[in-house]
Design an enzyme around this catalytic site. Structure first.
Site: not given
Ligand code: FUB
Ligand code: ZN
Length: 644
Positions: A319, A415-416
């Site tokens: 990522e 998480c987003c």
């Protein structure tokens, strides 16, 4: 020293228009939806178990039988903390007994999950108590603590209550003892606590929190490498990739001490969270070496490794950032959280020094990647933000499995979604900041803001649909108002009480400074140039050679199949062709200004390769804002189109 500081979230009251509407959507739909998901009450959605993990920790600490295992990512607690932070911001805009009840329940779960000595983490409490603090590289203990600290600061700021702060301070005291008093050299594998501690320092005034933040920043990358030593001792791993013989210290931005780092490397979210803390610290202390490191890293990210949409981190592998100018459009990663982190970084750079460039990037990331991260109904989210999507390849080819064509309702690694919620519900603290006697406007939002300089401002605007922004002064003061002049606006006018001003005399580094004795009702009006324009990438970016993107104001556009006979791959824009605005359509994609470009459509060609040049015919290319792509079913989409 800082030239300015953010205004409290509570200082801004949203009005009408795109971002205030999104903020209301977060309060009314996103936050209740995410609460149901975190509590596993939303049918048909990926299991979260995040609230249940905390419940299990509480049970275990009370000595009750725990029959279920911990479930989810090692950082599952952070989803709850981010949600709580968003809920706190939402409560700043008026009472909401339902939401307050949910938030109180969640605070109760954290309270019950806290150990006597202040330690608080459901993964380690439920699953691996004997492994606490042994795997800082992977295990996210400090990251989760950081998110809870941020939630507590938001809760205090927005509700005035100390209950969460008490839990968090007890937790930070435990961390302080572990890392300062026992003198361990450990630092978090995923930065977050560094910026959170600075926030806690400002809210409580306690110097030890700043000291702990500084410690984590300074100790990072010192030799001998802490993670090397930790790996020798710990004997356990969370992710297969870390079983490799060689430790990838770039991944955690710890190959060198932070002041020596020149290139943004490794995991993109980790990087920008770290840089945010560095810029915040540098602003607090005025330390020149740290400030310079921040500028160098800022340039590395935004001058050489950022997408036109404000996305960063171009590969799924780790990522992460790769190398300069490697910005592929289809295999891209561009995690939503990474653009959110870039906004954090930009905000702290702005507080350190007022340069329009930082606000330009903040706008770019916000209006494009971050908004694209959420479906218009507030119930689906993108984690990865591609700039080119072709159903049948995207999401399917082994190199593009991560590039989805549609937003899922949730993720195993979630998480987003709550990160979008907390950012959009705290916009006022990004839009404005204030210095000694200067009030800065970085983003244009309709609504009202109260400074602590003895006056308030109200903004009347439909930005970015329109470039007309009218700011009315409330109060009486001799002061300076500084307005961000976006770099994309080629023809900007500014009037004070109807009188045109010579902008070149007012503008410095992307801000127009208006200083005078202001009186109640004085008006400063800005007109930004909203004419659509073409954007060309540097020829160093191989992915965009011969291509063009289209922008109107801060909004980047894309072509979607649904507007273009189902096929955007055969479309190109004509080099000398016009770009025309269509009338604002309130019913399309939440209200947008579509664009029409003069272009070409080529014939597809039957064979894979042929000696025959494809025929092309003139075609209109319809473009919509990138931030709303993928809201009308599965669809081809392209930001960069060939220019012929
Ligand atoms: O590691 C915590 C979060 O999960 C990161 O910030 C994201 O990139 C995802 O990996
Ligand atoms: Zn994320």
């Amino acid at each position: 020293m800082k030239v300015s500081r953010e205004v409290p979230v509570t200082a801004w009251k949203p009005g009408k228009g795109l971002l205030p509407d999104r903020q209301r959507l977060v309060r009314d739909v996103v936050i209740p939806y995410q609460y149901r998901v975190l509590g596993d009450q939303q049918e048909g959605v990926e299991k979260s178990h995040a609230l249940e993990n905390l419940r299990l920790a509480g049970k275990k600490l009370r000595g009750e039988p725990v029959t279920e295992p911990f479930y989810g990512m090692v950082f599952q607690d952070s989803d709850v903390a981010k949600w709580l932070e968003a809920a706190a911001y939402a409560l700043a805009y008026g009472p909401d007994p339902e939401l307050e009840k949910m938030a109180q329940e969640v605070i109760g779960l954290f309270r019950d999950a806290q150990q006597e000595d202040g330690y608080l983490n459901s993964y380690f409490t439920v699953k691996a108590p004997e492994r606490k603090w042994t795997n800082l590289q992977e295990a996210h203990e400090l990251y989760c603590a950081g998110h809870l600290i941020e939630a507590a600061c938001a809760w205090k700021e927005c509700t005035g209550r100390d209950d969460l702060l008490e839990i968090v301070e007890k937790n930070v005291d435990c961390i302080y003892r572990q890392f300062m008093e026992k003198n361990t050299r450990g630092f978090p594998g995923h930065p977050e606590i560094e910026q959170a501690l600075l926030r806690l320092y400002r809210i409580t005034g306690k110097e030890k929190y700043r000291e702990l933040s500084q410690h984590f920043v300074d100790v990072r990358g010192q030799a001998p490498h802490y993670f090397e030593e930790e790996r020798k001792n710990r004997g356990w791993y969370l992710w297969e990739q870390d079983n490799r013989d060689v430790l990838d210290t770039d991944y955690t931005q710890s190959t060198q001490p932070v002041r020596e780092q020149k290139d943004a490397v490794g995991h993109a979210v980790r990087a920008v969270y770290l840089y945010t803390a560095m810029a915040d610290l540098a602003g607090e202390t005025g330390e020149e070496a740290l400030q310079q490191a921040c500028r160098t890293l800022w340039e590395s990210v935004t001058h050489r490794q950022m997408y036109v949409t404000g996305g960063i981190g171009s590969t799924v592998l780790g990522e992460a950032f790769t190398v300069d100018y490697d910005l592929p459009n289809a295999t891209v990663y561009a995690e939503t959280c990474a653009s959110i982190g870039l906004i954090f970084f930009a905000r702290r750079m702005l507080h350190m020094e007022a340069k329009g460039e930082y606000a330009d990037v903040m706008e770019r990331a916000l209006y494009n990647t971050v908004l694209a991260g959420m479906q218009l109904d507030g119930k689906r989210f993108f984690y990865v933000n591609p700039l080119e999507v072709v159903p049948g390849i995207s999401g399917k080819a082994v190199t593009q499995e991560h590039d989805l064509t549609q937003r899922p309702p949730w993720y195993a690694c979630a998480c987003c979604p709550p990160n979008v919620a907390r950012l959009l519900s705290s916009l006022g603290s990004y839009a404005y900041s204030q210095g000694e006697n200067t009030f800065f406007t970085h983003l244009y939002l309709d609504g009202e803001v109260e400074s602590t300089l003895g006056y308030g401002l109200s903004f009347d605007t439909d930005y970015p649909r329109s470039g007309e922004i009218c700011c009315t002064f409330h109060g009486e003061a001799e002061t300076t108002l500084a307005f961000h002049i976006p770099a994309w606006s080629q023809q900007t006018t500014l009037t004070v009480n109807g009188e045109a001003q010579d902008l070149s005399a007012l503008v410095k580094d992307g801000y127009a400074y208006v200083t005078r004795q202001f009186r109640e009702g004085d008006q400063i009006c800005l007109t930004l140039d909203m004419a659509p324009f073409k954007v060309y990438a540097s020829s160093r970016v191989p992915a965009d050679t011969g291509c063009v993107a289209v922008q109107r104001g801060p909004v980047v556009y894309c072509a979607e199949g649904v507007d273009n006979q189902g096929d955007v791959l055969s479309l190109s824009l004509a080099a000398e062709g016009t770009l025309t605005e269509e009338p604002y359509d309130p019913d399309l994609l939440g209200g947008i200004v579509p664009l029409m470009g003069e272009g070409w459509r080529s014939s597809p060609g039957e064979a894979l390769y042929s000696r025959k040049r494809p025929e092309r015919k003139p075609a209109d290319v319809r473009l919509v804002p990138y931030c709303v792509w993928g809201n009308r079913g599965e669809n081809q989409m392209r930001v960069w189109l060939p220019e012929v």
